[in-house]
Write an enzyme that holds these catalytic residues in place. Structure first.
Site, PDB file in Angstrom:
ATOM      1  N   LYS A  16       8.007  -7.152   2.785  1.00 60.31           N
ATOM      2  CA  LYS A  16       6.443  -6.823   3.341  1.00 60.31           C
ATOM      3  C   LYS A  16       5.681  -8.415   2.744  1.00 60.31           C
ATOM      4  O   LYS A  16       4.913  -9.131   3.498  1.00 60.31           O
ATOM      5  CB  LYS A  16       6.031  -5.826   2.747  1.00 60.31           C
ATOM      6  CG  LYS A  16       6.827  -4.512   3.280  1.00 60.31           C
ATOM      7  CD  LYS A  16       6.148  -3.212   2.913  1.00 60.31           C
ATOM      8  CE  LYS A  16       6.143  -3.103   1.409  1.00 60.31           C
ATOM      9  NZ  LYS A  16       7.490  -2.919   0.827  1.00 60.31           N
ATOM     10  N   ARG A  91       0.780   4.502   2.191  1.00 66.74           N
ATOM     11  CA  ARG A  91       2.259   5.002   1.683  1.00 66.74           C
ATOM     12  C   ARG A  91       2.432   6.555   1.682  1.00 66.74           C
ATOM     13  O   ARG A  91       3.406   7.106   1.323  1.00 66.74           O
ATOM     14  CB  ARG A  91       2.205   4.552   0.347  1.00 66.74           C
ATOM     15  CG  ARG A  91       3.327   3.389   0.240  1.00 66.74           C
ATOM     16  CD  ARG A  91       2.893   2.911  -0.988  1.00 66.74           C
ATOM     17  NE  ARG A  91       4.027   2.246  -1.704  1.00 66.74           N
ATOM     18  CZ  ARG A  91       4.256   1.047  -2.068  1.00 66.74           C
ATOM     19  NH1 ARG A  91       3.617   0.276  -1.410  1.00 66.74           N
ATOM     20  NH2 ARG A  91       5.242   0.696  -2.915  1.00 66.74           N
ATOM     21  N   ARG A 130      14.941 -11.000  -7.560  1.00 64.04           N
ATOM     22  CA  ARG A 130      13.635 -11.313  -7.021  1.00 64.04           C
ATOM     23  C   ARG A 130      12.855 -11.981  -8.435  1.00 64.04           C
ATOM     24  O   ARG A 130      12.726 -11.407  -9.412  1.00 64.04           O
ATOM     25  CB  ARG A 130      12.493 -10.249  -6.459  1.00 64.04           C
ATOM     26  CG  ARG A 130      11.152 -10.660  -6.409  1.00 64.04           C
ATOM     27  CD  ARG A 130      10.216  -9.683  -5.633  1.00 64.04           C
ATOM     28  NE  ARG A 130      10.316  -8.477  -6.196  1.00 64.04           N
ATOM     29  CZ  ARG A 130       9.630  -7.262  -5.660  1.00 64.04           C
ATOM     30  NH1 ARG A 130       9.055  -7.595  -4.314  1.00 64.04           N
ATOM     31  NH2 ARG A 130       9.744  -6.250  -6.204  1.00 64.04           N
ATOM     32  N   ARG A 163       9.626  -8.640 -12.109  1.00 67.28           N
ATOM     33  CA  ARG A 163       8.694  -7.306 -12.104  1.00 67.28           C
ATOM     34  C   ARG A 163       9.281  -6.358 -13.130  1.00 67.28           C
ATOM     35  O   ARG A 163      10.678  -6.109 -12.816  1.00 67.28           O
ATOM     36  CB  ARG A 163       8.219  -6.739 -10.969  1.00 67.28           C
ATOM     37  CG  ARG A 163       7.160  -7.356 -10.240  1.00 67.28           C
ATOM     38  CD  ARG A 163       6.806  -7.024  -8.920  1.00 67.28           C
ATOM     39  NE  ARG A 163       6.976  -5.804  -8.321  1.00 67.28           N
ATOM     40  CZ  ARG A 163       6.770  -5.340  -7.108  1.00 67.28           C
ATOM     41  NH1 ARG A 163       6.472  -6.154  -6.220  1.00 67.28           N
ATOM     42  NH2 ARG A 163       7.175  -4.136  -6.876  1.00 67.28           N
ATOM     43  N   ARG A 174      12.284   3.895  -6.759  1.00 69.49           N
ATOM     44  CA  ARG A 174      11.222   3.718  -5.737  1.00 69.49           C
ATOM     45  C   ARG A 174      11.735   4.066  -4.346  1.00 69.49           C
ATOM     46  O   ARG A 174      11.008   4.331  -3.427  1.00 69.49           O
ATOM     47  CB  ARG A 174      11.022   2.191  -5.959  1.00 69.49           C
ATOM     48  CG  ARG A 174       9.573   1.835  -6.881  1.00 69.49           C
ATOM     49  CD  ARG A 174       9.922   0.397  -7.688  1.00 69.49           C
ATOM     50  NE  ARG A 174       9.729  -0.436  -6.568  1.00 69.49           N
ATOM     51  CZ  ARG A 174       9.814  -1.736  -6.489  1.00 69.49           C
ATOM     52  NH1 ARG A 174      10.800  -2.188  -7.570  1.00 69.49           N
ATOM     53  NH2 ARG A 174       9.509  -2.629  -5.559  1.00 69.49           N
TER      54      ARG A 174
HETATM   55  P1  AP5 Z   1       9.159  -8.957  -0.712  1.00 73.74           P
HETATM   56  O1  AP5 Z   1       8.691  -9.850   0.243  1.00 73.74           O
HETATM   57  O2  AP5 Z   1       8.869  -9.087  -2.482  1.00 73.74           O
HETATM   58  O3  AP5 Z   1       9.396  -7.595  -0.490  1.00 73.74           O
HETATM   59  P2  AP5 Z   1       8.454  -6.504  -0.550  1.00 73.74           P
HETATM   60  O4  AP5 Z   1       8.850  -5.461   0.690  1.00 73.74           O
HETATM   61  O5  AP5 Z   1       7.004  -6.969  -0.411  1.00 73.74           O
HETATM   62  O6  AP5 Z   1       8.752  -5.610  -1.792  1.00 73.74           O
HETATM   63  P3  AP5 Z   1       7.855  -5.030  -2.823  1.00 73.74           P
HETATM   64  O7  AP5 Z   1       9.075  -4.466  -3.954  1.00 73.74           O
HETATM   65  O8  AP5 Z   1       6.666  -5.679  -3.497  1.00 73.74           O
HETATM   66  O9  AP5 Z   1       7.278  -3.747  -2.198  1.00 73.74           O
HETATM   67  P4  AP5 Z   1       7.094  -2.202  -2.940  1.00 73.74           P
HETATM   68  O10 AP5 Z   1       6.288  -1.595  -1.623  1.00 73.74           O
HETATM   69  O11 AP5 Z   1       7.963  -1.578  -3.645  1.00 73.74           O
HETATM   70  O12 AP5 Z   1       6.239  -2.874  -4.192  1.00 73.74           O
HETATM   71  P5  AP5 Z   1       4.559  -2.998  -4.304  1.00 73.74           P
HETATM   72  O13 AP5 Z   1       4.001  -4.194  -4.820  1.00 73.74           O
HETATM   73  O14 AP5 Z   1       3.643  -2.544  -3.067  1.00 73.74           O
HETATM   74  O15 AP5 Z   1      10.834  -9.533  -0.929  1.00 73.74           O
HETATM   75  C1  AP5 Z   1      11.863  -8.817  -1.792  1.00 73.74           C
HETATM   76  C2  AP5 Z   1      12.771 -10.050  -2.187  1.00 73.74           C
HETATM   77  O16 AP5 Z   1      13.581 -10.357  -1.077  1.00 73.74           O
HETATM   78  C3  AP5 Z   1      12.021 -11.339  -2.384  1.00 73.74           C
HETATM   79  O17 AP5 Z   1      12.958 -11.866  -3.609  1.00 73.74           O
HETATM   80  C4  AP5 Z   1      12.271 -12.340  -1.486  1.00 73.74           C
HETATM   81  O18 AP5 Z   1      12.385 -13.731  -1.963  1.00 73.74           O
HETATM   82  C5  AP5 Z   1      13.350 -11.804  -0.819  1.00 73.74           C
HETATM   83  N1  AP5 Z   1      13.429 -11.841   0.684  1.00 73.74           N
HETATM   84  C6  AP5 Z   1      12.358 -11.339   1.537  1.00 73.74           C
HETATM   85  N2  AP5 Z   1      12.693 -11.595   2.763  1.00 73.74           N
HETATM   86  C7  AP5 Z   1      13.905 -11.923   2.910  1.00 73.74           C
HETATM   87  C8  AP5 Z   1      14.932 -12.327   3.832  1.00 73.74           C
HETATM   88  N3  AP5 Z   1      14.649 -12.115   5.086  1.00 73.74           N
HETATM   89  N4  AP5 Z   1      16.117 -12.703   3.530  1.00 73.74           N
HETATM   90  C9  AP5 Z   1      16.605 -12.676   2.067  1.00 73.74           C
HETATM   91  N5  AP5 Z   1      15.683 -12.579   1.072  1.00 73.74           N
HETATM   92  C10 AP5 Z   1      14.330 -12.207   1.523  1.00 73.74           C
HETATM   93  O19 AP5 Z   1       4.398  -1.349  -5.088  1.00 73.74           O
HETATM   94  C11 AP5 Z   1       4.836  -1.429  -6.674  1.00 73.74           C
HETATM   95  C12 AP5 Z   1       4.088  -0.107  -7.041  1.00 73.74           C
HETATM   96  O20 AP5 Z   1       2.694   0.044  -6.973  1.00 73.74           O
HETATM   97  C13 AP5 Z   1       4.657   1.014  -6.433  1.00 73.74           C
HETATM   98  O21 AP5 Z   1       5.948   1.445  -6.958  1.00 73.74           O
HETATM   99  C14 AP5 Z   1       3.310   2.136  -6.944  1.00 73.74           C
HETATM  100  O22 AP5 Z   1       3.706   2.443  -8.031  1.00 73.74           O
HETATM  101  C15 AP5 Z   1       2.146   1.016  -6.675  1.00 73.74           C
HETATM  102  N6  AP5 Z   1       1.538   1.175  -5.337  1.00 73.74           N
HETATM  103  C16 AP5 Z   1       1.490   0.283  -4.689  1.00 73.74           C
HETATM  104  N7  AP5 Z   1       1.043   0.414  -3.427  1.00 73.74           N
HETATM  105  C17 AP5 Z   1       0.800   1.999  -3.565  1.00 73.74           C
HETATM  106  C18 AP5 Z   1       0.268   3.028  -2.591  1.00 73.74           C
HETATM  107  N8  AP5 Z   1      -0.387   2.599  -1.561  1.00 73.74           N
HETATM  108  N9  AP5 Z   1      -0.017   4.304  -3.143  1.00 73.74           N
HETATM  109  C19 AP5 Z   1       0.454   4.664  -4.368  1.00 73.74           C
HETATM  110  N10 AP5 Z   1       1.028   3.438  -5.170  1.00 73.74           N
HETATM  111  C20 AP5 Z   1       0.874   2.306  -4.660  1.00 73.74           C
END
Ligand code: AP5
Length: 215
Positions: A16, A91, A130, A163, A174
């Site tokens: 994402k 979410r 990552r 992270r 997660r």
């Molecule tokens: P990346 O682009 O970082 O993936 P992502 O989908 O953004 O993953 P996240 O882990 O950031 O998502 P998340 O939803 O768990 O975390 P968030 O920060 O929102 O890519 C991942 C890796 O793959 C990278 O190394 C990249 O280089 C590689 N990659 C990407 N595309 C690729 C490809 N095509 N091919 C190969 N490699 C590739 O949330 C974290 C925490 O915050 C949650 O657990 C929760 O506690 C809290 N939180 C956030 N939002 C909410 C909400 N709405 N409600 C409640 N709690 C929340």
């Protein structure tokens, strides 16, 4: 207000953040990532950040009301007038309904929810390698998306770090939370004909092209 409002839906590690960075360059949308906002709050030591960390460290969701208030406040700022690319929000069903209600007050609604479809094995592999920029949050991968200079962000020169919630046991939590609490949104947006599903595997530029074809 007449603005486009896109939601990026997908498992942790689906890409994402990576895709949002590419798309918001091509299409002028404000990229609003709930996880980045929590991490920013934590790095500033605010009460919001300290509270969010309690949940993030366990791989759980931050309570709905805290998250909803933070996002509704953020998307009301002027830089969001051009349109939105929401990454990681909503979410839960409660968050989706709160977003719909808030938008309806301005005569707006969600344009499309874009589901990035990636297998569980692939997301586990991606999160395991990552690295993220401490300053601008750009994600890298130690095998597939290496920075030009090790440990340094190509875009802003910031320091890269791993992270805390990318530890294997937290990643498992997660993914379980995603299945139980976030997957129901696929049906929610599907039923109102707002869902577009995109294959999230392959080169990120290739996946971005698939998304741009929908946007
Ligand atoms: P990346 O682009 O970082 O993936 P992502 O989908 O953004 O993953 P996240 O882990 O950031 O998502 P998340 O939803 O768990 O975390 P968030 O920060 O929102 O890519 C991942 C890796 O793959 C990278 O190394 C990249 O280089 C590689 N990659 C990407 N595309 C690729 C490809 N095509 N091919 C190969 N490699 C590739 O949330 C974290 C925490 O915050 C949650 O657990 C929760 O506690 C809290 N939180 C956030 N939002 C909410 C909400 N709405 N409600 C409640 N709690 C929340």
């Amino acid at each position: 207000m007449d603005r486009a409002i896109y939601i990026l839906l997908g498992a942790p590690g689906a890409g994402k953040g990576t895709l949002a960075a590419i798309i918001s360059k091509e299409v002028d949308l404000a990229h609003i990532a709930s996880g980045d906002l929590f991490r920013e709050a934590l790095s500033k030591g605010t009460d919001l950040g300290v509270e969010a960390k309690k949940y993030m460290d366990k791989g759980e969701l931050v309570p709905d009301q805290i998250t909803i208030n933070m996002i509704l406040d953020r998307i009301a700022r002027p830089d969001c007038d051009k349109g939105l690319l929401l990454d990681g929000f909503p979410r839960t069903l409660e968050q989706a309904k709160a977003l719909d209600e808030a938008l309806a007050k301005n005569g707006e609604n969600v344009t499309k929810a874009l589901l990035i479809d990636v297998s569980t094995e692939e997301v586990v592999r991606r999160l395991g390698g990552r690295w993220i920029c401490r300053d601008c949050q750009t994600p890298y991968h130690e095998v597939t998306m290496r920075p030009k200079v090790e440990g340094t962000c190509d875009k802003c020169g910031g320091q890269l770090y791993q992270r805390d919630d990318d530890k294997e046991s937290t990643v498992r939590s997660r993914l379980e939370v995603y299945t139980k609490q976030t997957k129901p949104l696929i049906d929610y947006y599907g039923k109102i004909d707002k869902l577009a599903k995109v294959n999230g595997e392959g080169e990120s530029e290739e996946v971005a092209k698939r998304l741009l074809a929908v946007v």
